[in-house]
Enzyme design. Structure first.
Site: not given
Length: 802
Positions: A322, A285, A529
């Site tokens: 994120h 990520d 996600s």
């Protein structure tokens, strides 16, 4: 009777349970498909004229080659057009003895469109098709048919190929302006990378350093215009296929959560230090802000890596934290995709592999659940891409099998209540989540309570237990591709006020860690996600609790433990057994919502048996064609007496078979000879009314039927039937009387074809295939102990073996 017995008994692992049985191929009567109806002389004349014109253009092209550019075997590419229904003709277009290869196939985009195959023809074999056509025109076979009819009658026309002929993405993606420079995926023929780099330098084509390799293809990224690619095709034999390089994925940011420092400190006080298990969740990520107080105790600085040292390992504002959000969900569960800047085009399969390798080099002894919620739009409706095939390859690597968990992707557009489920069914799963070997995760939601007074007039878009509004599905994929998503986890909901499109509000999202703890500790996350992070946490828990389980087994247990919510189940039941409708629902919901308790533990009336085994699917003797070799028969230690005593009481049976395939991508029509998967495995369950010998015969028949494309049997009384035989994970459900189940005490696992068999020159025909088989029997509502008798039987068998 009560059905809430505690789950306090580990599933039973059946060791050395499978009996290898040689495959006994039955006698075959193969009826060849009908060929196109052609007027022989006229067709031969028209085709010879078309081939002659193509050869004339090819000779002129070869004569005009620039000696400073040309590389490889002298030759040319032909584009051969066939009727869209004549896929079987693709396997007849090439000849390995002549070093002719079908390199790319462009599928019909509309009903009635033709198939277009591109074939590389060495100059020394330039008259191959003319000879075939002449024999078709003048010579009969012993049966009185024109010689070479299966090939020649299936060809509509032939012309000299261009770069556009080798382009296998949707035609709209091919640049209209031949001088527009764009990024391409260049799929190279085997062993030709050095020549490609040489001619690319001569033609001023910019290349990226990353590459991914497969058994017959190597893929690089190139910046070029179509006119230059035409020169590349004319001056070399290196290119197999061209596709557009896809843009990097986009994420969509949700609203931040309330600042809750006191909650964070209270939770931190209850966290124990990590144990010594060599298990980790590996997130690919945007980095992680490990200074967050809820993350720092559980993430060592040495375990943070980056592909590019200039990026650093910290989370970045550009991605709105994120990675930190993903880390919070993976560690804690519920404590949004966000906008990321576009990178320069990269080959994401290569980057994914390098990212995983860095984590493995740091701590090679760890077992990992590798999770990635980074996706890109996939217009190919399930067709493998360079990225998804790379994921399959990373999962399969024989020396290091990997469990990779991918998000199904999110719908980016504004959504309204009227869009829910309709849009989900029309928006296909993103790339690379079509990967066969990965566990693909969609999102459902039970988040329906809106408490914030600022949103008092809002209502949730999705009802409780339904698919999360943004989650993608595989409903519109062609039937041949796998079921995706495999499972769904909580992904939050959207709220609407009856006028504006749905939006993310904190009440309907999941609480997680914020990437700037100096500002606040909590934020929210949602969509696939969040669901993917949930799945990663569950996979890590299984790896820690069951250290001997293979990645294939962990994937099987997650899927096997899943159940449809009441809302989902109601839709399945409303189909009244109509398999086509049920199949569409499975492509929407996967196999449901997993449960860690069910994945790890049985109970007295709910017994799970696990097999980890292997077989050799194929063999070759001398120079003969490879053929099917092994099947495995698993006799199950059934609690027959207990089941028989229940008589007509309804019981349930569930079977999941999980294995990894070795991919061989490249768009060549996906014919029998050109298959994506190395092999396939299937399971069949013994019927109550058949003997073991009759069961063996039925398995052989099922394998033969699949190889010949005949309708498969053995699934009529199962919920999904032979639809389950997609991809490399197969699950199905049966219900019936306990007396019937008592006699269904054997499962057969058998191979079906793949490129290991069809391409013996790649020398993989003797490879072994390992698999996990999970079988559960349930007697819901019955106060019966079906676990203990089986446990006792296995204990006795172990004592005897010892």
């Amino acid at each position: 009777m009560a059905d809430d017995f505690p789950r306090d008994r580990p599933h039973l692992l059946l060791r050395n349970n499978g009996v290898r049985e040689p495959y006994r191929r039955p006698n075959q009567v193969i009826t060849p498909p009908a060929l196109p109806d052609r007027e022989r002389a006229a067709h031969a004349q028209a085709l010879a004229q078309a081939v002659g014109q193509a050869l004339g253009a090819a000779r002129q092209q070869m004569a005009g080659r620039d000696a400073g550019v040309a590389v490889g075997t002298p030759g040319f590419y032909l584009e051969i057009q066939l009727p869209g229904s004549e896929r079987a003709g693709l396997d007849l277009l090439a000849d390995r003895r002549q070093h002719m290869e079908v390199v790319a196939v462009r599928e019909p985009e509309q009903p009635g469109d033709p198939l277009r195959a591109s074939v590389f023809v060495p100059a020394r074999a330039e008259n191959f098709y003319l000879r075939k056509i002449e024999a078709y025109r003048t010579t009969d076979t012993q049966s009185g048919r024109p010689r070479n009819e299966p090939l020649v009658s299936r060809i509509d026309t032939v012309r000299l190929a261009t770069a556009h002929s080798l382009f296998t993405d949707e035609d709209r993606l091919f640049p209209i302006d031949p001088n527009e420079r764009v990024w391409w995926e260049v799929w190279l023929r085997d062993g030709r990378r050095e020549n490609f780099e040489r001619v690319a330098q001569a033609l001023n084509i910019t290349l990226r350093p990353h590459a991914v390799r497969f058994p017959e293809r190597e893929i690089l990224l190139a910046l070029s215009d179509a006119a230059t690619l035409d020169r590349l095709v004319a001056h070399s034999d290196v290119v197999a296929e061209l596709r557009r390089a896809k843009d990097t994925p986009a994420f969509f940011m949700g609203l931040g959560g309330a600042e809750q420092r006191a909650w964070s400190e209270e939770l931190l006080a209850r966290i124990g230090p990590p144990g010594q298990e060599n298990v980790a969740v590996c997130l690919l990520d945007s980095g992680v802000r490990r200074t967050h107080p809820l993350i720092e105790p559980l993430l060592a600085a040495a375990d943070c890596h980056t592909i590019n040292p200039a990026w650093g390992v910290d989370d970045t504002p550009a991605w709105q934290g994120h990675g930190t959000r993903m880390a919070g969900i993976s560690l804690y569960g519920d404590l949004v995709p966000v906008a990321g800047p576009a990178n320069d085009p990269e080959l994401y399969g290569a980057i994914t592999g390098e990212a995983i390798a860095r984590a493995e080099v740091q701590a090679p002894q760890r077992r990992r659940a590798i999770a990635m919620a980074v996706t890109s739009v996939n217009p190919a409706r399930g067709r493998p891409s360079s990225w998804s095939a790379s994921v399959d390859q990373l999962c399969f690597e024989e020396a290091n099998r990997r469990l990779i968990i991918l998000s199904a992707g999110n719908i980016a557009d504004d959504l309204t209540p009227e869009d829910h489920l309709t849009r989900n069914d029309l928006e296909p799963v993103d790339d690379p989540a079509q990967a066969w070997n990965a566990l693909t995760v969609g999102a459902f939601t039970e988040k329906v309570d809106i408490i914030d007074p600022d949103f008092a007039d809002y209502t949730p878009i999705a009802p409780a237990g339904e698919l999360s509004p943004r989650s993608r599905t595989s409903v519109i994929w062609d039937r041949q591709w796998p079921v995706k998503p495999d499972v769904v986890f909580e992904g939050g909901n959207l709220a609407h006020d009856g006028t504006l499109p749905g939006e993310q509000i904190d009440d309907l999202q999941l609480l997680t860690t914020y990437f700037r703890p100096e500002s606040r500790h909590f934020t929210t996350i949602g969509d696939t996600s969040a669901a993917t992070a949930y799945a990663a946490g569950m996979a890590g828990a299984i790896l820690a609790a069951r250290p001997t389980y293979w990645p294939e087994t962990v994937r099987a247990l997650i899927v096997h433990s899943a159940e449809w919510t009441p809302a989902m189940r109601a839709r399945v039941d409303a189909c009244h057994g109509a398999k086509t409708q049920i199949q569409s629902l499975v492509r929407r919901y996967g196999y449901g919502v997993p449960d860690l308790g069910r994945a790890l533990l049985s109970t007295r009336n709910d017994l799970t048996l696990i097999v980890q085994d292997e077989l050799q699917p194929f063999q070759r003797e001398g120079t003969a064609a490879a053929k099917t070799r092994d099947m495995k028969l698993h006799r199950l230690p059934w609690p027959k007496d207990e089941l028989a005593a229940l008589d007509d009481a309804q019981v349930e049976l569930r079977v999941t078979l999980s294995y990894f395939i070795e991919p061989n991508p490249g768009e060549r029509g996906w014919t029998r000879r050109h298959r994506y998967a190395s092999h396939g495995l299937r399971f069949r369950m013994k019927l109550a009314t058949e003997s073991v010998d009759e069961f063996r015969a039925r398995i052989n028949q099922a394998a033969r039927d699949e190889e010949e494309g005949a309708p498969g049997g053995g699934g009529e009384d199962w919920l999904l039937g032979t639809f389950r035989d997609r991809g490399s994970l197969h699950a199905d459900f049966w219900s019936g009387s306990a007396a019937d189940l008592a006699e269904r005490d054997a499962v057969g696992v058998f191979p079906v074809g793949g490129w290991w068999k069809e391409k013996p020159y790649l020398e993989r025909f003797d490879a072994l295939a390992q698999y996990a088989l999970v079988v559960t029997i349930r007697a819901p509502g019955s106060n019966v102990d079906i676990f203990t008798p089986v446990e006792t039987t296995l204990a006795i068998q172990t004592t005897v073996e010892t």
